[in-house]
Design a protein around this motif. Structure first.
Motif, PDB file in Angstrom:
ATOM      1  N   MET A 137       0.965  -1.146   0.038  1.00 26.27           N
ATOM      2  CA  MET A 137      -0.159  -0.015  -0.038  1.00 26.27           C
ATOM      3  C   MET A 137       0.885   1.444  -0.071  1.00 26.27           C
ATOM      4  SD  MET A 137      -3.028   0.936  -0.127  1.00 26.27           S
ATOM      5  CE  MET A 137      -4.029  -0.388   0.162  1.00 26.27           C
ATOM      6  N   GLN A 138       2.054   1.274   0.794  1.00 23.90           N
ATOM      7  CA  GLN A 138       2.899   2.406   0.584  1.00 23.90           C
ATOM      8  C   GLN A 138       3.456   2.562  -0.686  1.00 23.90           C
ATOM      9  OE1 GLN A 138       6.131   1.974   3.501  1.00 23.90           O
ATOM     10  NE2 GLN A 138       7.370   3.519   2.254  1.00 23.90           N
ATOM     11  N   LYS A 139       3.741   1.668  -1.261  1.00 26.27           N
ATOM     12  CA  LYS A 139       4.434   1.790  -2.859  1.00 26.27           C
ATOM     13  C   LYS A 139       3.241   2.346  -3.784  1.00 26.27           C
ATOM     14  CE  LYS A 139       8.021  -1.688  -2.375  1.00 26.27           C
ATOM     15  NZ  LYS A 139       8.385  -2.778  -3.213  1.00 26.27           N
ATOM     16  N   ALA A 140       1.787   1.843  -3.688  1.00 19.71           N
ATOM     17  CA  ALA A 140       1.016   2.322  -4.440  1.00 19.71           C
ATOM     18  C   ALA A 140       0.583   3.560  -4.266  1.00 19.71           C
ATOM     19  CB  ALA A 140      -0.085   1.427  -4.010  1.00 19.71           C
ATOM     20  N   LEU A 141       0.531   4.197  -2.793  1.00 14.20           N
ATOM     21  CA  LEU A 141       0.251   5.560  -2.466  1.00 14.20           C
ATOM     22  C   LEU A 141       1.442   6.399  -2.821  1.00 14.20           C
ATOM     23  CD1 LEU A 141      -1.739   7.285  -1.018  1.00 14.20           C
ATOM     24  CD2 LEU A 141      -0.475   7.007   1.073  1.00 14.20           C
ATOM     25  N   GLU A 142       2.658   5.975  -2.866  1.00 12.05           N
ATOM     26  CA  GLU A 142       3.543   7.109  -3.390  1.00 12.05           C
ATOM     27  C   GLU A 142       3.632   7.120  -4.824  1.00 12.05           C
ATOM     28  OE1 GLU A 142       7.035   5.966   0.079  1.00 12.05           O
ATOM     29  OE2 GLU A 142       7.195   5.037  -1.636  1.00 12.05           O
ATOM     30  N   ALA A 143       3.221   6.198  -5.504  1.00 11.52           N
ATOM     31  CA  ALA A 143       3.114   6.161  -6.992  1.00 11.52           C
ATOM     32  C   ALA A 143       2.058   7.197  -7.337  1.00 11.52           C
ATOM     33  CB  ALA A 143       3.185   4.872  -7.500  1.00 11.52           C
ATOM     34  N   ARG A 144       0.984   6.997  -6.380  1.00 10.67           N
ATOM     35  CA  ARG A 144      -0.194   7.756  -6.976  1.00 10.67           C
ATOM     36  C   ARG A 144      -0.124   9.271  -6.733  1.00 10.67           C
ATOM     37  NH1 ARG A 144      -5.582   6.875  -8.135  1.00 10.67           N
ATOM     38  NH2 ARG A 144      -5.241   4.818  -8.270  1.00 10.67           N
ATOM     39  N   MET A 145       0.617   9.663  -5.452  1.00  6.29           N
ATOM     40  CA  MET A 145       0.847  11.107  -5.034  1.00  6.29           C
ATOM     41  C   MET A 145       2.029  11.540  -5.503  1.00  6.29           C
ATOM     42  SD  MET A 145      -1.840  11.684  -2.990  1.00  6.29           S
ATOM     43  CE  MET A 145      -1.193  13.254  -2.534  1.00  6.29           C
ATOM     44  N   ASN A 146       2.891  10.559  -6.261  1.00 10.14           N
ATOM     45  CA  ASN A 146       4.145  11.114  -6.583  1.00 10.14           C
ATOM     46  C   ASN A 146       5.008  11.720  -5.497  1.00 10.14           C
ATOM     47  OD1 ASN A 146       6.258  11.374  -8.829  1.00 10.14           O
ATOM     48  ND2 ASN A 146       5.396  13.386  -9.412  1.00 10.14           N
ATOM     49  N   ARG A 147       5.023  10.982  -4.314  1.00 10.91           N
ATOM     50  CA  ARG A 147       5.984  11.606  -3.354  1.00 10.91           C
ATOM     51  C   ARG A 147       6.642  10.282  -2.589  1.00 10.91           C
ATOM     52  NH1 ARG A 147       1.940  15.356  -3.281  1.00 10.91           N
ATOM     53  NH2 ARG A 147       2.632  17.399  -3.098  1.00 10.91           N
ATOM     54  N   THR A 148       7.463  10.626  -1.900  1.00 11.75           N
ATOM     55  CA  THR A 148       8.160   9.365  -1.255  1.00 11.75           C
ATOM     56  C   THR A 148       7.851   9.712   0.471  1.00 11.75           C
ATOM     57  OG1 THR A 148      10.572  10.629  -0.937  1.00 11.75           O
ATOM     58  CG2 THR A 148      10.012   9.183  -2.748  1.00 11.75           C
ATOM     59  N   GLY A 149       8.059   8.542   1.144  1.00 16.34           N
ATOM     60  CA  GLY A 149       7.886   8.715   2.372  1.00 16.34           C
ATOM     61  C   GLY A 149       6.411   8.537   2.949  1.00 16.34           C
ATOM     62  N   MET A 150       5.617   7.954   2.157  1.00 18.51           N
ATOM     63  CA  MET A 150       4.228   7.757   2.429  1.00 18.51           C
ATOM     64  C   MET A 150       3.973   6.453   3.249  1.00 18.51           C
ATOM     65  SD  MET A 150       2.604  10.447   0.950  1.00 18.51           S
ATOM     66  CE  MET A 150       4.086  11.562   1.741  1.00 18.51           C
ATOM     67  N   LYS A 151       4.227   6.653   4.536  1.00 25.94           N
ATOM     68  CA  LYS A 151       4.471   5.295   5.400  1.00 25.94           C
ATOM     69  C   LYS A 151       3.164   4.935   6.418  1.00 25.94           C
ATOM     70  CE  LYS A 151       9.577   5.584   5.846  1.00 25.94           C
ATOM     71  NZ  LYS A 151      10.604   5.645   6.573  1.00 25.94           N
ATOM     72  N   PHE A 152       2.470   6.087   6.647  1.00 22.73           N
ATOM     73  CA  PHE A 152       1.391   6.091   7.526  1.00 22.73           C
ATOM     74  C   PHE A 152       0.055   6.423   6.790  1.00 22.73           C
ATOM     75  CE2 PHE A 152       5.314   7.511   9.540  1.00 22.73           C
ATOM     76  CZ  PHE A 152       5.561   6.601  10.920  1.00 22.73           C
ATOM     77  N   MET A 153      -1.041   5.855   7.512  1.00 23.45           N
ATOM     78  CA  MET A 153      -2.460   6.151   6.846  1.00 23.45           C
ATOM     79  C   MET A 153      -2.968   7.575   7.377  1.00 23.45           C
ATOM     80  SD  MET A 153      -5.686   3.945   7.500  1.00 23.45           S
ATOM     81  CE  MET A 153      -5.264   2.562   6.604  1.00 23.45           C
ATOM     82  N   PRO A 154      -3.488   8.241   6.406  1.00 23.07           N
ATOM     83  CA  PRO A 154      -3.826   9.591   6.856  1.00 23.07           C
ATOM     84  C   PRO A 154      -5.147   9.300   7.778  1.00 23.07           C
ATOM     85  CG  PRO A 154      -3.434   9.376   4.355  1.00 23.07           C
ATOM     86  CD  PRO A 154      -3.418   7.867   5.023  1.00 23.07           C
ATOM     87  N   GLN A 155      -5.068  10.057   8.686  1.00 25.50           N
ATOM     88  CA  GLN A 155      -6.143  10.132   9.694  1.00 25.50           C
ATOM     89  C   GLN A 155      -6.554  11.502  10.072  1.00 25.50           C
ATOM     90  OE1 GLN A 155      -3.930   7.192  12.141  1.00 25.50           O
ATOM     91  NE2 GLN A 155      -6.128   6.648  12.668  1.00 25.50           N
ATOM     92  N   VAL A 156      -7.995  11.740  10.351  1.00 22.43           N
ATOM     93  CA  VAL A 156      -8.279  12.853  10.809  1.00 22.43           C
ATOM     94  C   VAL A 156      -8.938  12.616  12.132  1.00 22.43           C
ATOM     95  CG1 VAL A 156     -10.197  14.583  10.608  1.00 22.43           C
ATOM     96  CG2 VAL A 156      -8.855  13.636   8.331  1.00 22.43           C
ATOM     97  N   PHE A 157      -8.701  13.425  13.300  1.00 25.35           N
ATOM     98  CA  PHE A 157      -9.001  13.358  14.779  1.00 25.35           C
ATOM     99  C   PHE A 157      -9.953  14.754  14.944  1.00 25.35           C
ATOM    100  CE2 PHE A 157      -5.212  10.937  14.501  1.00 25.35           C
ATOM    101  CZ  PHE A 157      -5.863   9.695  14.873  1.00 25.35           C
ATOM    102  N   GLU A 158     -10.420  14.607  16.370  1.00 23.23           N
ATOM    103  CA  GLU A 158     -11.041  16.096  16.517  1.00 23.23           C
ATOM    104  C   GLU A 158     -10.047  17.078  16.708  1.00 23.23           C
ATOM    105  OE1 GLU A 158     -14.123  17.427  20.158  1.00 23.23           O
ATOM    106  OE2 GLU A 158     -13.069  15.398  20.060  1.00 23.23           O
ATOM    107  N   ASN A 159      -8.822  17.083  17.220  1.00 17.87           N
ATOM    108  CA  ASN A 159      -7.810  17.950  17.605  1.00 17.87           C
ATOM    109  C   ASN A 159      -6.758  17.949  16.497  1.00 17.87           C
ATOM    110  OD1 ASN A 159      -6.423  15.599  17.949  1.00 17.87           O
ATOM    111  ND2 ASN A 159      -6.324  15.759  20.035  1.00 17.87           N
ATOM    112  N   GLY A 160      -6.965  17.366  15.115  1.00 15.81           N
ATOM    113  CA  GLY A 160      -5.987  17.574  14.053  1.00 15.81           C
ATOM    114  C   GLY A 160      -6.262  16.556  13.187  1.00 15.81           C
TER     115      GLY A 160
END
Length: 361
Positions: A137-160
């Motif tokens: 999933m990391q490789k697929a996300l980096e290829a789609r976003m054209n960036r490196t270091g996409m190691k974590f899952m994006p998450q939205v919380f109440e405080n950020g």
């Protein structure tokens, strides 16, 4: 003598101070190339809308087994940190020969010109740990976003919200762009949702054989066929024709027809439809044996009603009238006395129940 330090470890902060214009981002451990000493550098980011000029912190460095190696206050002076800009990564706050395992930082005062924000009394909030993506999933996300270091899952919380690079952006920062990797939070979340959805090819329905439409149409014709049979049944079963009333001159024969109908009510359902009246024949002709046997036709005389069902052995008129009078009298007696008697019995039961409930219970 100046010495070069190489990065050894880097750890992101796992807590933040609500309402603070400064965010503690990470701590880095550097090692000198010549002396081998360990230097601790802290990184902060200006998340406010004004330029910051100074920052005062309190830090605590711990070694193996949680032993405190250093606890002191450090001041960042002569700053010109603009909104969204990071600072402090080039200044060592502590240098030691011992191994450092953790660093605790507390924000105290933040300055913007002559304005100061006191943060000592604000309780820090611990951040949830970011969720790590699988290597695929990391490789697929980096290829789609054209960036490196996409190691974590994006998450939205109440405080950020967490970026895929691991950076946390508190709600005080009020931005959808990551200041470290430049990713758009909305585009990043949409890209991840697309990758998490199962990719199933859209299968077109196979062409149906020509015989199937005919087979599928058969059930639709079935109700029509059944309804047709029901209509034929309703047409075939017809009510019996009404008896042909004879002329007023044949009135004496009416009691006989009434008696026959009342004496055999159970045969009403199987009553044969009467045939059309035939011409009156002379009384001298005696009834046929087959007619007396089956009782289907009786030759009417000059003063008898049209053909109707009669018994093979007719009774005399006197006996017939006597039997009919006895039945009528019994029926009349029952009709007259049964309702009053029933009403009296019911009233008595109700009165007994009322007396029992009032005086006995």
């Amino acid at each position: 003598m100046e010495e070069n330090f190489e990065p050894v470890a880097r750890t992101r902060a796992n807590y933040y101070t609500p309402g603070s214009p400064v965010q503690f981002v990470c701590v880095e451990l550097l090692k000198g190339e010549v002396s081998g000493e360990h230097a601790v550098c802290l990184t902060f980011k200006n998340i406010s809308r004004v330029t910051l000029t100074a920052l005062e912190i309190h830090f605590k460095c711990k070694g193996v087994d949680g032993v405190i190696l250093c606890e002191d206050t450090f001041e960042y002076r002569d700053l010109a940190a603009k909104p969204g800009e990071s600072f402090g990564m080039d200044e060592a706050v502590f240098v030691t020969q011992k191994a450092i395992t953790s660093v605790d930082v507390t924000l105290q005062n933040v300055y913007s010109g002559k304005k100061v924000v006191h943060l000592e009394s604000i309780k820090r909030v611990r951040l949830p740990a970011p969720r790590r993506l699988s290597p695929e999933m990391q490789k697929a996300l980096e290829a789609r976003m054209n960036r490196t270091g996409m190691k974590f899952m994006p998450q939205v919380f109440e405080n950020g919200w967490y970026c895929a690079c691991g950076a946390f952006h508190p709600k005080e920062e009020d931005t959808v762009y990551c200041s470290e990797c430049g990713s758009d939070r909305i585009l990043l979340q949409n890209a991840l949702n697309t990758l998490l959805q199962p990719e199933e090819p859209v299968r077109q329905p196979a062409p149906q054989p020509a015989a199937q439409p005919t087979a599928s149409a058969a059930p639709a014709e079935e109700p029509t066929r059944i309804m047709g049979a029901a209509q034929e049944e309703a047409t075939r079963i017809i009510p019996p024709r009404p008896e042909v009333r004879s002329a007023p001159s044949f009135a004496p024969a009416a009691p006989e027809a009434t008696r026959v109908m009342s004496s055999a009510p159970e045969q009403e359902a199987t009553r044969v439809l009467p045939r059309q009246p035939e011409p009156v024949r002379p009384a001298a002709f005696a009834p046929d044996e087959s007619e007396e046997k089956y009782g289907t036709r009786v030759m009417p005389s000059a003063h008898i009603a049209p053909p109707s069902r009669v018994q093979a052995q007719p009774l005399d008129e006197e006996d017939d009238y006597e039997e009919e009078d006895a039945r009528d009298s019994i029926a009349e007696t029952l009709i007259r006395w049964v309702p009053p008697i029933t009403a009296i019995v019911c009233a008595g039961i109700a009165l007994w129940g009322f007396v029992y409930s009032q005086f006995v219970m």
